[in-house]
Design an enzyme around this catalytic site. Structure first.
Site, PDB file in Angstrom:
ATOM      1  N   PHE A  12       0.723  -1.240   0.046  1.00  0.00           N
ATOM      2  CA  PHE A  12       0.099   0.074   0.068  1.00  0.00           C
ATOM      3  C   PHE A  12       1.091   1.184   0.077  1.00  0.00           C
ATOM      4  CE2 PHE A  12      -1.921   2.771   3.384  1.00  0.00           C
ATOM      5  CZ  PHE A  12      -2.385   3.660   2.589  1.00  0.00           C
ATOM      6  N   THR A  63       2.281  -9.651   1.581  1.00  0.00           N
ATOM      7  CA  THR A  63       1.224  -9.084   1.729  1.00  0.00           C
ATOM      8  C   THR A  63       1.172  -7.856   0.483  1.00  0.00           C
ATOM      9  OG1 THR A  63       2.659  -7.470   3.000  1.00  0.00           O
ATOM     10  CG2 THR A  63       1.301  -9.042   3.960  1.00  0.00           C
ATOM     11  N   ILE A  92      13.374  -9.358   2.105  1.00  0.00           N
ATOM     12  CA  ILE A  92      14.322  -8.903   2.978  1.00  0.00           C
ATOM     13  C   ILE A  92      15.029  -9.748   4.013  1.00  0.00           C
ATOM     14  CG2 ILE A  92      13.606  -6.442   2.415  1.00  0.00           C
ATOM     15  CD1 ILE A  92      12.348  -6.654   5.435  1.00  0.00           C
ATOM     16  N   GLN A 121       9.786   0.162   3.931  1.00  0.00           N
ATOM     17  CA  GLN A 121       8.549   0.042   4.031  1.00  0.00           C
ATOM     18  C   GLN A 121       7.894  -1.280   4.348  1.00  0.00           C
ATOM     19  OE1 GLN A 121       6.831   2.946   4.273  1.00  0.00           O
ATOM     20  NE2 GLN A 121       8.968   3.813   3.764  1.00  0.00           N
ATOM     21  N   SER A 163       6.283   3.088  14.072  1.00  0.00           N
ATOM     22  CA  SER A 163       4.828   2.911  14.179  1.00  0.00           C
ATOM     23  C   SER A 163       4.361   3.700  15.341  1.00  0.00           C
ATOM     24  CB  SER A 163       4.362   1.444  14.187  1.00  0.00           C
ATOM     25  OG  SER A 163       3.081   1.515  14.840  1.00  0.00           O
ATOM     26  N   SER A 164       3.285   4.184  15.617  1.00  0.00           N
ATOM     27  CA  SER A 164       2.691   4.674  16.907  1.00  0.00           C
ATOM     28  C   SER A 164       2.396   3.859  17.949  1.00  0.00           C
ATOM     29  CB  SER A 164       1.356   5.367  16.428  1.00  0.00           C
ATOM     30  OG  SER A 164       0.203   4.595  15.708  1.00  0.00           O
ATOM     31  N   TYR A 201       4.536  -6.950  17.575  1.00  0.00           N
ATOM     32  CA  TYR A 201       4.740  -5.760  16.521  1.00  0.00           C
ATOM     33  C   TYR A 201       5.444  -4.420  17.134  1.00  0.00           C
ATOM     34  CZ  TYR A 201       3.746  -2.373  12.671  1.00  0.00           C
ATOM     35  OH  TYR A 201       3.918  -1.321  11.768  1.00  0.00           O
TER      36      TYR A 201
END
Length: 334
Positions: free
Chosen positions: A30, A54, A82, A101, A145-146, A169
């Site tokens: 995305f 994904t 990766i 990303q 990430s938050s 995560y």
């Protein structure tokens, strides 16, 4: 993203100064595919890596159609993982800037598949980091990430104060930030982390158990279903449109500010929206778009809260504005 907006004059001007070579990991995903599209439209040379776990091939087809055949010839794609250090080294050859990303991005999935989550999000990141450093890459911009704010109840979220991670995560993203600081010195490669807050936009996949909430709401409504909300719907998020995130990546990749070096920045809009508010907004828009006023009477199904979910999230984006020149232009309503 359909080209750089008027609010992105600084990165656009810098892109036009010279043709750089960029590597986008997770290029078929995305966010990655939107980055590839924007860079190609601005005349840059782009490499991409994706293993399609994904990411979707149709995203790259969409990028090709959007940029045209001439720009598409400046894109080189590598299908691979990766987790392979040699592949990362080969991909980084001749690259000026890496936009990392690639990740297993779901909090629930990180509980269900912790080995996969940690292997990809820590060891995969480490491979990209080492390959970038050893290949002479000038700048590595990586997606954090938050979720790293974890147990912290403070609002808005400020970069210097995080909590204990609440999911594998979140733990992985926190580890990535620490590894970037530990393994990169004051010379050569510089790293900039971007803590994303609930990104949404075109090419975000509505399918699967781990899809983001906004495309799942839309998909359910246009197909005559009631979407599911985990909890009471008063959970809040800082939703950030993809164009804002693309802007942040380009600014981070191109900045010559020494104060940006080896730092992490919140990337969001800076506005709090509950899931109930989001649902009411979306169903009104979908009802107009499909010409079915009955959609506005649809109610969601409420379920149990999910493990690892933060109750409320709101970003302080002052640091990104000050240091990177970040200026988000698209709010949730727009």
């Amino acid at each position: 993203m359909r080209g750089l907006s008027a609010t992105m004059e600084k990165p656009e001007a810098l892109l036009h100064e010279r043709r750089r070579t960029w590597l986008v990991t997770g290029a078929a995903g995305f966010i990655g595919s939107n980055l590839v599209e924007s860079l190609l439209k601005e005349g840059q040379v782009v490499k991409g890596i994706d293993n399609f776990s994904t990411g979707r091939r149709e995203n790259l087809v969409s990028v090709r159609a959007a940029v045209g055949e001439e720009a598409w010839r400046s894109f080189a794609f590598i299908e691979g993982d990766i987790g392979n250090l040699d592949l990362c080294r080969n991909a980084c050859e001749g690259v000026d800037i890496v936009l990392h990303q690639a990740a297993v991005v779901s909090v629930p999935r990180s509980f269900k598949e912790p080995i996969l989550s940690l292997q990809t999000n820590i060891l995969g990141f480490l491979n990209v980091l080492i390959a970038s450093r050893d290949s002479g890459v000038r700048r590595l911009v990586f997606a954090s990430s938050s979720s790293v704010y974890g147990s912290s109840q403070e609002l808005p979220k400020v970069e210097e104060r995080i909590g204990a991670p609440l999911s594998p995560y979140a733990l992985a993203k926190q580890a990535d930030e620490l590894l970037a600081k530990m393994l990169i010195g004051s010379d050569g490669l510089s790293c900039i982390g971007l803590r994303y807050f609930n990104v949404f936009g075109p090419r975000q996949n509505p399918a699967g158990d781990y899809a983001a909430v906004l495309p799942k709401f839309i998909d359910a409504l246009i197909n005559g279903r009631s979407p599911k909300i985990f909890g009471d719907g008063e959970t809040s998020r800082d939703f950030c449109f993809i164009d804002n995130v693309v802007q942040a990546n380009l600014l981070a990749g191109l900045t010559d500010s020494e104060s940006a070096r080896n730092r992490v920045f919140n990337i969001a809009y800076g506005k709090q929206t509950t899931l109930n508010e989001l649902f009411r907004l979306i169903k009104a828009i979908v009802a107009r778009r499909v010409g079915d006023p009955g959609i506005v009477s649809v109610e969601p199904e409420y379920g149990a809260f999910r493990d690892g979910d933060i109750r409320h999230s709101l970003a302080d984006i002052a640091l990104a504005k000050e240091v990177l020149g970040y200026s988000p232009s698209v709010d949730i309503e727009k």
